[in-house]
Write an enzyme that holds these catalytic residues in place. Structure first.
Site, mmCIF file in Angstrom:
data_model
loop_
_atom_site.group_PDB
_atom_site.id
_atom_site.type_symbol
_atom_site.label_atom_id
_atom_site.label_comp_id
_atom_site.label_asym_id
_atom_site.label_seq_id
_atom_site.Cartn_x
_atom_site.Cartn_y
_atom_site.Cartn_z
ATOM 1 C CB CYS A 68 -0.876 0.014 1.238
ATOM 2 S SG CYS A 68 -1.825 -1.485 1.433
ATOM 3 N NE ARG A 72 4.475 1.509 -1.384
ATOM 4 C CZ ARG A 72 5.067 1.389 -0.210
ATOM 5 N NH1 ARG A 72 6.208 1.986 -0.011
ATOM 6 N NH2 ARG A 72 4.534 0.679 0.750
ATOM 7 C CD1 TRP A 132 0.023 -5.887 -3.537
ATOM 8 C CD2 TRP A 132 0.114 -6.755 -1.473
ATOM 9 N NE1 TRP A 132 0.604 -7.133 -3.623
ATOM 10 C CE2 TRP A 132 0.668 -7.684 -2.377
ATOM 11 C CE3 TRP A 132 0.067 -7.081 -0.119
ATOM 12 C CZ2 TRP A 132 1.167 -8.920 -1.968
ATOM 13 C CZ3 TRP A 132 0.561 -8.310 0.291
ATOM 14 C CH2 TRP A 132 1.097 -9.211 -0.639
ATOM 15 C CG ASN A 175 0.358 1.946 3.917
ATOM 16 O OD1 ASN A 175 -0.652 1.932 3.234
ATOM 17 N ND2 ASN A 175 1.461 2.585 3.565
ATOM 18 N N GLY A 176 -0.752 -1.601 6.562
ATOM 19 C CA GLY A 176 -0.475 -2.532 7.655
ATOM 20 C C GLY A 176 -1.619 -3.496 7.862
ATOM 21 C CD GLU A 204 19.044 -10.764 -8.205
ATOM 22 O OE1 GLU A 204 18.458 -11.366 -7.293
ATOM 23 O OE2 GLU A 204 18.625 -9.688 -8.678
ATOM 24 C CE LYS A 242 15.607 -9.069 -10.436
ATOM 25 N NZ LYS A 242 16.210 -9.024 -9.161
ATOM 26 C CD GLU A 254 11.803 -9.990 -9.210
ATOM 27 O OE1 GLU A 254 11.058 -9.745 -8.259
ATOM 28 O OE2 GLU A 254 12.992 -9.657 -9.221
ATOM 29 C CG HIS A 287 24.266 -34.305 -4.840
ATOM 30 N ND1 HIS A 287 24.827 -35.494 -4.425
ATOM 31 C CD2 HIS A 287 25.291 -33.418 -4.912
ATOM 32 C CE1 HIS A 287 26.125 -35.327 -4.237
ATOM 33 N NE2 HIS A 287 26.432 -34.070 -4.530
ATOM 34 C CE LYS A 300 12.182 -1.422 -5.809
ATOM 35 N NZ LYS A 300 13.072 -2.406 -6.448
HETATM 36 C C1 AGP Z 1 13.857 -8.126 -6.086
HETATM 37 O O1 AGP Z 1 13.845 -8.208 -7.460
HETATM 38 C C2 AGP Z 1 12.640 -8.484 -5.427
HETATM 39 N N1 AGP Z 1 11.549 -7.771 -5.936
HETATM 40 C C3 AGP Z 1 12.641 -8.738 -3.935
HETATM 41 O O2 AGP Z 1 13.212 -9.994 -3.790
HETATM 42 C C4 AGP Z 1 13.355 -7.755 -2.971
HETATM 43 O O3 AGP Z 1 14.724 -7.791 -3.192
HETATM 44 C C5 AGP Z 1 13.017 -8.141 -1.525
HETATM 45 O O4 AGP Z 1 11.632 -8.020 -1.330
HETATM 46 C C6 AGP Z 1 13.758 -7.324 -0.500
HETATM 47 O O5 AGP Z 1 13.446 -5.976 -0.566
HETATM 48 P P1 AGP Z 1 14.303 -4.893 0.189
HETATM 49 O O6 AGP Z 1 15.666 -4.883 -0.433
HETATM 50 O O7 AGP Z 1 13.574 -3.606 -0.043
HETATM 51 O O8 AGP Z 1 14.366 -5.263 1.624
#
Ligand code: AGP
Length: 613
Positions: free
Chosen positions: A2, A27, A74, A100-101, A486, A490, A493, A509, A608
């Protein structure tokens, strides 16, 4: 998650709030709304879906006034529809709230309020807050007192902003715990409120950040801040140097691509002012690391989530190798619940782009309670992680808007490298010659990143070959094992292609059973100490009919002969190679998603800043 925006001044609040919400779109959200004080009453517009829907609604049925609040939601309680979207009015229509929360005790509060006659019109937890405020107002309390009473009854973490028609010259904002930030922007005869800086950065750079359990009464003339219990608090106004233009897309179609290309600059800024190349020294003054502290530390826990945790895994290799301190990397959501063994000789290092990730913050609090030294590597200035820490390194990458983190992955890799050198020097673990060599390598980093970016055209061709893939394996080893994680993250997501990152040595394994002609295998094999092992991985995958995409050092003829496609990176000192090897993988994921026509900056279901558990 949010987002919140508020405005009080002389201008029309509607475009200011809508524009601020637009800046928070990155976000992630599923519905949006705004409320404006218009001719002595509160007008609300809200709808499910994207902000354009809300903007269209406002166009059909305009609302004007000089005080307004808005929200992007959200969903946590109740599906994303217009009725559950914020703002939420109370039964009288005199008070309105954005939140928010999560109200953890909302069911019991709802029952209690229903018994007292409250009628609920949404499925949200938020609605209990506005009913609680309204009930207190009925007993003759002021708005401020009523909000305090309501907030003291809530469990969980919250950011709230409230508007009342009976006290039209103020907006009240409050924060409890870590449900994202609340920032007050100081204007001239006007004031702004937001959950995140980008929402209001174009209007002012003078900001006040609310701490947990603080409340701000915001009028056109300024803000008065107090504890939830009513104790006045002096506050510090911080001037934010981020350029608001840097939060615009400019010539790029997507923020993600812009941010990938910003890495030359962000890596330059990461190093700038922190490296004394003449003496081979690292300068991290905000970390507050003294030789006595450095020598006391027996263990470091790196805590983070997602991409930030993968950066932490690279940090483990670097710190152990350079500073010879044992390092464990823990996911925030695991660390907080497993009663980790920590004492005052343990340093806990949180890594977070947003500095507001609930799991990371909770892990920091757990570490604080157990007496650890608390450090953070954070991007968002003034964020909770930065404020909780005893010392921090600020990422210097500017706002990162794309949900898929890119420049906020490579910067902490360099921060961790610098931290390792600094720590090693303070502990006497490194001689001057070694230190100068490592420090001197830092000057290469921005240019090496730029050379990776210059090869974007080649990456795009590989993306075309992979666009129909349904699944992909990413393999790495040693300092580049996290690069595999990573790279896979990428891809999944933003392109929604299933991808798994794996330590290459683990293939035999189990996962090797997956390899056939249909599954692309991305092998990260630069010229580093694990090169030979990675090369045999390529051979093993090829022997089973796998389609191999190698990330390899320019000029490597063995790899170009063995792999189906190669993503070339320039020769890079191995401890810094995760900075270069990840860049083609960021571009690969981006171009695959772009070819699939997907919403790259706001991928489905993602946010985000993850400010809920
Ligand atoms: C990254 O591409 C992601 N969207 C996600 O994993 C992100 O890195 C994670 O939520 C941590 O966020 P932060 O760095 O704001 O703590």
């Amino acid at each position: 998650m949010c987002g919140i925006v508020g405005y009080i001044g002389e201008k029309d609040a509607t475009p200011i709030v809508l524009n601020g919400l637009k800046k928070l779109e990155y976000r992630g959200y599923d519905s949006a709304g705004l409320a404006v004080l218009e001719n002595g009453h509160i007008e609300v517009r809200r709808d499910a879906g994207k902000l354009e829907r809300l903007a269209a609604l406002v166009q059909e049925s305009p609302l004007h006034g000089q005080v307004g609040i808005g929200h992007t939601r959200w969903a946590t309680h109740g599906e994303p529809n217009a009725g559950n979207a914020h703002p939420h009015l109370g039964m009288t229509g005199d008070v309105v709230i954005v939140h928010n929360g999560i109200v953890e005790n909302y069911l019991e509060l709802k029952e209690e309020l229903k018994e007292k006659g409250a009628v609920f019109t949404s499925e949200t937890d938020t609605e209990v807050i506005v009913h609680l405020i309204e009930r207190s107002l009925m007993t003759g309390k002021t708005l401020e007192e009523a909000i305090r009473c309501a907030l003291l009854r809530l469990r969980g973490a919250h950011g709230i902003v409230v508007l009342s028609k009976d006290e039209p010259d103020k907006i009240i904002a409050a924060r409890i715990g870590n449900a994202g930030g609340v920032v007050i922007g100081m204007g001239d005869g006007e004031m702004y409120i937001a959950s995140d800086l980008p929402a209001i950065l174009e209007h002012t750079r003078k900001m006040v950040f609310l701490e947990s359990r603080q409340m701000a009464v915001v009028t056109r003339a300024g803000a008065r801040i107090s504890t939830l219990e009513g104790e006045p608090i002096p506050y510090e106004v911080q001037t934010i140097s981020w350029d608001p233009v840097s939060a615009e897309k400019g010539e790029y179609r997507h923020f993600m691509r812009k941010e990938i290309h910003e890495q030359v600059r962000s890596l330059t800024d990461t190093i700038a002012g922190r490296v004394d190349f003449d003496h081979g020294r690292i300068n991290l003054p905000k970390l507050n690391l003294t030789p006595a502290l450095a020598q006391r530390i027996e263990r470091i826990y790196i805590i983070a989530c997602g991409t930030a945790a993968y950066a932490g895994m690279v940090g483990k290799v670097l710190i152990e190798r350079i500073a010879r301190v044992p390092v464990e990397v823990d996911i925030g959501s695991e660390f907080r619940y497993r009663d980790p063994i920590i004492n005052e000789n343990t340093a806990v290092l949180a890594i977070s782009q947003s500095g507001e990730t609930a799991d990371t913050l909770a892990a920091m609090e757990e570490a604080r309670e157990k007496g650890a030294v608390l450090w953070a590597i954070v991007n968002a200035i003034g964020s909770q992680a930065m404020r909780l820490a005893d010392g921090f390194i600020s990422m210097q990458v500017g706002p990162e808007i794309g949900v898929a983190s890119t420049k906020a992955y490579t910067a902490p890799l360099v921060d961790l490298y610098m931290l390792a050198i600094h720590l090693a020097e303070q502990r006497g673990e490194i001689n001057e010659w070694e230190r100068k060599g490592l420090v001197s390598d830092l000057r290469l980093v921005p240019d090496l990143a730029g050379r990776c970016l210059d090869r974007e055209g080649e990456v795009e061709i590989v993306a075309q070959a992979l666009v129909e893939a349904r699944s992909a394996l990413y393999l790495g080893r040693g300092v580049n094992m996290p690069t595999a994680y990573e790279g896979a993250l990428k891809l999944k997501e933003i392109s929604y292609i299933h991808a798994e990152g794996y330590p290459a040595g683990e293939m035999k394994h189990g996962p090797i059973a997956l390899i056939d002609g249909d599954i692309p295998v991305v092998v990260i094999a630069p010229q580093d100490p694990w090169y030979e092992k990675m090369f045999s991985q390529i051979e093993q995958a090829k022997a089973r009919g796998g389609q191999v995409i190698a990330v390899a050092t320019e000029g490597d003829k063995r790899i170009s002969a063995a792999a189906d496609h190669v993503l070339w990176v320039p020769e890079t000192p191995w401890m810094l190679s995760p900075v270069t090897t990840v860049i083609p993988l960021q571009m690969l994921a981006y171009h695959i998603a772009a070819l699939r026509g997907l919403d790259i900056d706001q991928p489905r279901n993602l946010a985000k800043s993850v400010t809920v558990e």
